[in-house]
Design an enzyme around this catalytic site. Structure first.
Site, PDB file in Angstrom:
ATOM      1  N   GLY A 146      -5.480  -1.931 -28.388  1.00 10.08           N
ATOM      2  CA  GLY A 146      -6.691  -2.162 -27.614  1.00 10.08           C
ATOM      3  C   GLY A 146      -7.114  -0.941 -26.826  1.00 10.08           C
ATOM      4  O   GLY A 146      -8.227  -0.869 -26.330  1.00 10.08           O
TER       5      GLY A 146
ATOM      6  N   GLU B 159      -1.254   3.104 -17.768  1.00 10.70           N
ATOM      7  CA  GLU B 159      -0.586   2.282 -16.753  1.00 10.70           C
ATOM      8  C   GLU B 159      -0.939   2.662 -15.328  1.00 10.70           C
ATOM      9  O   GLU B 159      -0.795   1.861 -14.404  1.00 10.70           O
ATOM     10  CB  GLU B 159       0.935   2.360 -16.973  1.00 10.70           C
ATOM     11  CG  GLU B 159       1.297   1.739 -18.300  1.00 10.70           C
ATOM     12  CD  GLU B 159       2.713   2.017 -18.768  1.00 10.70           C
ATOM     13  OE1 GLU B 159       3.592   1.235 -18.443  1.00 10.70           O
ATOM     14  OE2 GLU B 159       2.924   3.016 -19.482  1.00 10.70           O
TER      15      GLU B 159
ATOM     16  N   GLY C 149      -0.717  10.439 -19.822  1.00  6.90           N
ATOM     17  CA  GLY C 149      -1.075   9.051 -20.149  1.00  6.90           C
ATOM     18  C   GLY C 149      -2.029   8.453 -19.136  1.00  6.90           C
ATOM     19  O   GLY C 149      -2.042   8.845 -17.974  1.00  6.90           O
TER      20      GLY C 149
END
Lengths: 346, 746
Positions: B473, B712, B709
């Protein structure tokens, strides 16, 4: 697969005849019944689909000033009906505060009255539950959560009724039209749902095979249109049951409250209307003190069923005061974008 | 940043806000998720799960279930195919114990205790009900006070449970102001929209699976061990995941059961757990009770930062929420200590869940920081800046890049932080609602795992890149293709990009916010390999206009190689290959951590989140009215997708602060809200206007592409910012998360 008979009733008489058979259940939208069947909570042997019954989905203003809503009218159709929104605004507001748009498009008003409690011990299909399995006990009693009752509960059952719609209906003296073998009878909505007492398995006054065909709002109910609000306190803005809700309405007469109406959701196994609290307001000027007094009376006798729901008693008092305050300020010309939300004031 | 990194882009795809390439398929319902597959002859399986949390299964009415029309077989411990390896054996790293009918023991509620296999889902479901299990029940241990406290060997994935830097007791003793507070976070469940489905079929000793997974090779390895076959004999298709959030990082028990059921019946078997069956065997975020002791001097410099965590794992396996990890990287303090302790409970084993450690730890430390700042009469943002970590605490390493100051500055500006009253309960809006604002710092490690990719350019000028990467997703189909296109110097339309299958090169786990770094750098390296070989051909070929340019003397873009020093001299890939008589050039690439860089540098993404909330003064209902996050995470491959990731993270942070909590009956260990009606996550109407600001950050150290990243980090910071804003609005500090209205009635 679970095997059950499925029949589609063509006429009310047809439905009444098949509905009397043991293990029968009427199916309208099925937004609650089908879930309960999938979860093994209820296992009807005979499903009677009433969705095609003719003439049961109308919303009709009667010459005598009352309003008749067919049992198969969709929640969304009732909420969007201009006459309903104008004349019974808190009914529309309560409907729009319930469930989700998708569910409202499917669910019927008759089904709304018949929806079962969301008590986790009822829906888990395994815990002791006197409602699901009479005599098995009440697993909720030792671990009540925020959804459990603080009014009208018994040692046999501490569940609550989840409906928003029924709360303003109770406040406005709505009645339920019921067809049975013996003909038609009418029951006040406040008397339609039963408190648990010793028989929580009996949830309404319906006899086996009886069918709800309509709801009626009396002409008198329209007099509250200018000062009526539904307020729903909940853990998220949509798609959540009320922690506590209230429908408050009044008729203002020369700076005084002529008549008031006050009912709660989330407190008991039925919409909790308190006529003593309503009476305390009559003849008084609208004021915070008057509302506080009514709220105090309304929660008289309330008793928590555990630590987790003790807060609901004080919260309900505050919800009553707020709902009365909002109602006194006047029904908004248009429903707020967040209906019934504390943040939805216009 | 002083250094400027070498440009790595040849083309023009990286940095473009392309929309999802798989978007139209998903909108039209044409993207095939695992459960959409139904090979001919497929049988349907349904789980029968335990209604008790501890004990053993005494009986199952197998005869009743098998007598039900359509039921083909009931799989129980009696007849389940024998596995080649004890599923409780942890001989390979990253193995979690699973419940696959190895015995009659019950270790948690919703544990699979039998599987009914039938010709239809309805028959299987009714068969499972007819099993009517009876149990021998023991008293379950539920809640953080129910078990015996011990110190685990490791927390998270191999992190030390205790770390001490300096003397916190001395730090506290010397502090002008100290603060101690205990915060609780509940067990939370991943609740990916897509259940952990599996459609399994066997051909001899070869296994084919349609199965969503965040780690194809991990899944192959685990299943190979259990079934005694070669990993290469297991083919897994996982083109799309309907969310994973960590819970699909390792194969779940029910997915293994699908393979066993297919083996038992000799037919393909499809098993899709129900929503409630996902509360148990698929992992969850473990609950925490965190005590923070902070001390600061008069100027607001932290003298001591002590973070104690009590968390819980299951009775039979280890995963301990590493909530203290964030404290080792976030703020500078004269002394810092973290210590994790744990209890064992009769629940499923916790697992990494989006922002493991950082999410839970961040809400506690960000709250505690504000509590101390108020005591110090300091603005919370100023307090954070006063304790800005110029180097990583504990390790003392410099950061490879850290644009956090810029995040604070731009976030504060966009939000309008300046002039915020220090005292709580000072502001009301025109309707009388209490208004408060809060800030939290966001951080997450910049990880990279081992990954491989292959690439080729063909004589017709087109190219292909293949990698076993996964889209859950986040947009990997798009972002990774952008990297591939630029790497090969092709437009997106000339590129064939394949991923999501175990037949493709191993791209490691899509987790730890490390997938774009891992897969992206592997793709980039594979493309470089191809371009390198192509360049070699051209510059050594006298017939080429690039002859003699040298290997470093050309760039690839638009399907051509072009001389750096003379852009008028260029040649198409096609011309080079055709002249050389080559049908194609193939290349391979690898990515992985650079040990030397990791030794010298600390690598993290950072951000600052600002929240405004409104609270009803009488009714306690909270509404987040604004959320602004500013994040710095290295090179941004696709700002559109990255912004969506930040929004998603911030919404999860809101959910953490105000909504999510798994509730269990402590007497039985059964769930009270194992469904999406009653386990609350926010709905659209709960989400305010949001802004995610992408702070530019160049990082020449973190990896070749310079990416960190983004998956998160958005949760961290947000939950704390909202908790702080609620306090600021009301003067009520809720230390028991989630912050629900009953806690704000005053």
């Amino acid at each position: 697969m679970i095997l059950f008979d499925y029949t589609r009733a063509a006429t009310v008489a047809d439905a009444l005849a098949t509905g009397r058979q043991p293990g029968a259940a009427f199916l309208a939208a099925g937004t609650n019944l089908v879930d309960l069947m999938k979860g093994g909570v209820t296992n009807p042997e005979r499903i009677i689909d009433i969705t095609r019954l003719p003439g049961l989905s109308g919303i009709e203003a009667k010459p005598d000033g009352s309003l008749r809503i067919g049992a198969l009218a969709r929640n969304s159709d009732v909420a969007d009906d201009p006459h309903v929104a104008k004349t019974y605004p808190m009914v529309a507001e309560a409907l729009l505060a319930g469930a989700s748009a998708q569910l409202r498009n499917a669910a019927t008003v008759g089904g709304n009255l018949m929806q079962r409690t969301r008590c986790q011990y009822f829906t888990d299909a395994v815990s002791p539950c006197n409602k699901r399995q009479p005599g098995s006990g009440c697993a909720a009693l030792g671990h009540a959560t925020r959804i459990h009752a603080v009014q009208g509960w018994s040692e046999q059952c501490i569940a609550t009724h989840p409906s928003d719609f029924c709360v303003p209906l109770a406040a406005l003296d709505a009645s339920v039209e019921i067809e049975g073998q013996g003909g038609t009878r009418s029951v006040k909505l406040t008397e339609f749902h039963l408190l648990p007492g010793d028989h929580p398995e009996r949830e309404t006054v319906l006899e086996p095979g009886e069918l709800i065909t309509a709801l009626t709002l009396p002409a008198e109910a329209a007099r509250f249109a200018g000062n009526a609000r539904y307020l729903k306190v909940r853990d998220r803005t949509s798609y959540a049951f009320a922690v506590v809700s209230a429908a408050a309405a009044m008729i203002l007469d020369g700076g005084k409250i002529g008549q008031a109406r006050l009912a709660f959701g989330g407190l008991a196994l039925k919409p909790w209307r308190v006529t003593e609290a309503e009476a305390s307001l009559a003849g008084k000027a609208p004021s915070p003190e008057a509302y506080a007094e009514a709220a105090r009376i309304a929660l008289d006798g309330a008793k928590p069923t555990g630590e987790a729901n003790a807060f609901k008693i004080e919260l309900a008092r505050r919800v009553a005061v707020r709902a009365l305050t909002l109602a006194a300020a006047g029904t908004p010309a248009r429903l707020p974008a967040l209906p019934a939300s504390p943040f939805g004031i216009v | 940043m002083t250094s400027t990194i070498e440009p790595v882009r040849h083309g023009s795809s990286i940095g473009q806000p392309l929309t999802r390439r798989d978007g139209p398929l998903k909108v039209k319902g044409q993207a095939r998720f695992a459960a959409d597959n139904l090979p001919p002859g497929t049988l349907h399986a349904a789980l029968c799960v335990s209604k008790i949390a501890r004990g053993r299964v005494k009986s199952l009415d197998v005869a009743a279930a098998e007598a039900h029309p359509g039921v083909v077989k009931v799989m129980t411990p009696e007849n389940a195919p024998k596995l080649s390896k004890d599923p409780d054996l942890k001989d390979v790293p990253f193995t979690f114990r699973i419940d696959v009918l190895q015995n009659d023991k019950v270790r948690y509620a919703n544990q699979p205790i039998a599987v009914v296999i039938a010709e239809s889902l309805e028959a299987a479901t009714e068969g499972a009900r007819l099993l009517a299990p009876t149990y021998e029940e023991e008293t379950p241990r539920i809640g953080l006070d129910a078990g015996e406290v011990f110190t685990p060997d490791a927390v998270g994935v191999g992190a030390p449970p205790e770390q001490v830097d300096g003397d916190v007791e001395a730090g506290l003793a010397s502090a002008a102001k100290t603060f101690t507070g205990t915060y609780e976070t509940p067990a939370q469940y991943h609740n990916a929209m897509e259940p952990h489905a599996a459609v399994a079929s066997w051909d001899g000793d070869k296994l084919h699976l349609f199965m969503p997974t965040q780690g194809l090779a991990i899944a192959q390895g685990r299943l190979a061990g259990l079934f005694g076959i070669k990993p290469t004999d297991i083919h897994i298709d996982s083109p799309y995941l309907g969310g994973g959030f960590g819970s699909k990082g390792v194969p779940a028990g029910p997915q293994v059961l699908a393979c066993m059921a297919a083996r038992l019946t000799g037919k393909p078997v499809k098993l899709v757990p129900t929503r409630s069956q996902m509360y148990g065997p698929m992992g969850h975020r473990g609950p925490t009770r965190q005590t923070l002791r902070l001390g600061a001097d008069e100027a607001g410099k932290l003298m001591a930062l002590d973070h104690h965590i009590l968390t819980a794992s299951s009775s039979f396996d280890d995963f301990f929420e590493p909530a203290g990890r964030v404290t080792t990287t976030l703020y500078a303090s004269k002394s810092t200590a973290i210590r994790h302790e744990a209890v064992r409970l009769d629940t499923g084993t916790p697992l990494f869940m989006r922002g493991p450690g950082e999410a839970s730890g961040s809400v506690a430390i960000e709250s505690a920081l504000d509590e101390l700042a108020f005591d110090l009469n300091m603005d919370p943002l100023e307090f954070r800046l006063a304790n800005y970590a110029e180097v990583e605490p504990f390790s003392g390493k410099p950061f490879s890049s850290k644009a956090l100051r810029e995040c604070y500055a731009q976030g504060a500006k966009a939000f309008g932080w300046a002039g915020r009253p220090l005292k709580p309960r000072q502001t009301r809006d025109k309707d009388g609602f209490l208004v408060g604002t809060g800030v939290g710092t966001a951080t997450f490690p910049a990880l990279i795992f081992e990954g491989m990719a292959r690439a080729e350019i063909r004589a017709d000028g087109s190219g292909t890149v293949e990698i076993g990467a996964l889209d859950m997703g986040q947009g990997a189909w798009t972002a990774l293709a952008q990297i591939a296109a630029d790497g090969l110097g092709l437009g997106m339309e000339e590129l064939t990009f394949n991923m999501g299958s175990s037949d493709l090169p191993n791209a490691g786990i899509a987790g730890g916010s490390g997938h774009t770094a891992t897969a992206g750098n592997a793709i980039h390296a594979a493309a470089q390999d191809v371009i390198g070989q192509l360049t070699e051909l051209a510059v050594n070929d006298q017939a080429s206009p690039l002859f003699g340019a040298g290997n470093a003397g050309v760039t690839a873009a638009g399907g051509r190689l072009t001389r750096r020093d003379d852009p008028s001299r260029s040649e198409t890939f096609s011309a080079i290959l055709n002249r050389a008589g080559r049908a194609k050039i193939e290349g391979k690439g690898k990515a992985g951590a650079d040990a030397a860089a990791q030794k010298s540098y600390a690598m993290h993404a950072h951000g600052a989140v600002f929240a405004e909330v409104k609270v009803d003064p009488d009714l306690g209902q909270v509404r987040v009215s604004r959320l602004v996050g500013a994040f710095a995470a290295g090179r941004i491959i696709n700002p559109h997708l990255v912004r969506s990731q930040y929004y998603g993270g911030m919404i999860w942070g809101l959910s953490f602060a105000l909504h999510e909590k798994a509730e269990m009956d402590p007497r039985t260990g059964r769930f009270l809200n194992d469904n999406l009606a009653e386990y609350h996550v926010p709905v659209n109407a709960d989400i305010p206007a949001m802004e995610a600001i992408l702070i530019p950050e160049e990082d020449s150290v973190v990896n070749t592409l310079g990416v960190k990243g983004v998956g998160e980090i958005g949760i961290t910071g947000t939950a704390g910012a909202i908790a702080n804003a609620v306090w600021h609005a009301t003067g009520i500090r809720v230390r028991d998360i989630p912050i629900t209205l009953d806690k704000l009635l005053g």
